[in-house]
Scaffold this active site. Sequence first.
Site, PDB file in Angstrom:
ATOM      1  N   ALA A  78      87.729 -92.834 -21.473  1.00 25.90           N
ATOM      2  CA  ALA A  78      87.026 -90.967 -22.873  1.00 25.90           C
ATOM      3  C   ALA A  78      86.302 -91.628 -24.096  1.00 25.90           C
ATOM      4  CB  ALA A  78      88.848 -90.793 -23.020  1.00 25.90           C
ATOM      5  N   CYS A  79      86.978 -92.860 -24.524  1.00 28.92           N
ATOM      6  CA  CYS A  79      87.050 -93.074 -25.842  1.00 28.92           C
ATOM      7  C   CYS A  79      85.179 -93.438 -26.385  1.00 28.92           C
ATOM      8  CB  CYS A  79      88.057 -94.194 -26.535  1.00 28.92           C
ATOM      9  SG  CYS A  79      87.262 -94.661 -27.888  1.00 28.92           S
ATOM     10  N   PRO A  80      84.834 -91.781 -27.232  1.00 25.33           N
ATOM     11  CA  PRO A  80      83.045 -92.656 -27.467  1.00 25.33           C
ATOM     12  C   PRO A  80      83.125 -94.251 -27.996  1.00 25.33           C
ATOM     13  CG  PRO A  80      84.186 -90.875 -29.264  1.00 25.33           C
ATOM     14  CD  PRO A  80      85.536 -90.944 -27.491  1.00 25.33           C
ATOM     15  N   THR A 107      83.173 -96.660 -25.391  1.00 27.00           N
ATOM     16  CA  THR A 107      82.254 -96.331 -24.130  1.00 27.00           C
ATOM     17  C   THR A 107      81.276 -97.033 -24.576  1.00 27.00           C
ATOM     18  OG1 THR A 107      82.983 -94.593 -23.530  1.00 27.00           O
ATOM     19  CG2 THR A 107      80.409 -94.254 -23.534  1.00 27.00           C
TER      20      THR A 107
END
Length: 319
Positions: free
Chosen positions: A54-56, A59
Amino acid sequence: MATKDVTLQSDIAKMKTEPDGSFKRLDASFRNTVEKGGRFKPELDRYHLYVSYACPWATRTLIVRKLKGLESIIPVTVVSPRMGTQGWPFANVDPFPAADADPLYQAEHVKDLYIKADPNYSGRFTVPVLWDKKTDTIVNNESSEIIRLFNTAFNDLIPAEKAGLDYYPANLRSQIDELNAWIYPNINNGVYRAGFATSQEAYQKAVVEVFDALDKVEKVLVGKDYLVGDKLSEADIRLWVTIIRFDPVYVGHFKCNFRTIRDGYPAIHSWMQKLYWNDDAFKSSTNFEHIKTHYYWSHPSINPTRVVPVGPVPNVRPL
């Protein structure tokens, strides 16, 4: 594993904004490097990466790990996207498709790792976490630094063709740094500044800055496949993780709704699509179920019903 009350650090609902209602992100705390002759040396079977799809920020690290062929050197564990009062949970306490249990310590939450590394730690319990199994501690939890570690630190341990890939090359660094300097505060963090604002004034200032910066990026990308030097670089990776989340999450949840990427920014949209559909490092690091569930479930001050939107349909348009 953790026994003291650390909910001020783990519960995003208790996060404080500035007196004017603006959101200010705290700096990461573990800022070590991996280098020959240093405390943390480049070695096989030593490091482990903890992330959220979920976390940019997390990622970013998944993308560079894949691009550089580090999968066998740095295993990865993915947390559940439902970040509650105790922070990011592992699958053993919050089962979720494509989420993992902690294979090293059977921790229940990411906070357990932080407290294991430093019982007096007083910051937030964030991902990504680059963990050292040899000394049982966190090497680094700042994504911008982890991606640079992955870019060069393990080159002697990977095939020459992967070692030769450089996403922060010396001849382009000044241009990359210049882009990062305004893309980070106004787009990467800008969407959060808009979404977490608790006053109308703070929100309006932030959201205008987001779209002014997107307008600027659009001009940079017209007729181009990459931001800098006609090749994939760190600048693309850092921007892309925000853009891929923009229509599914930031337009609605964070009220960044002047325009969508797909219908308002043709050059940015094309650039985003090409990286998603043509480079598996980007597509395989993106899980929209985790992304949408995390934001809409984990921020009850913004979305108290925790209802997760079905759209946009599709999440990414085909080329």
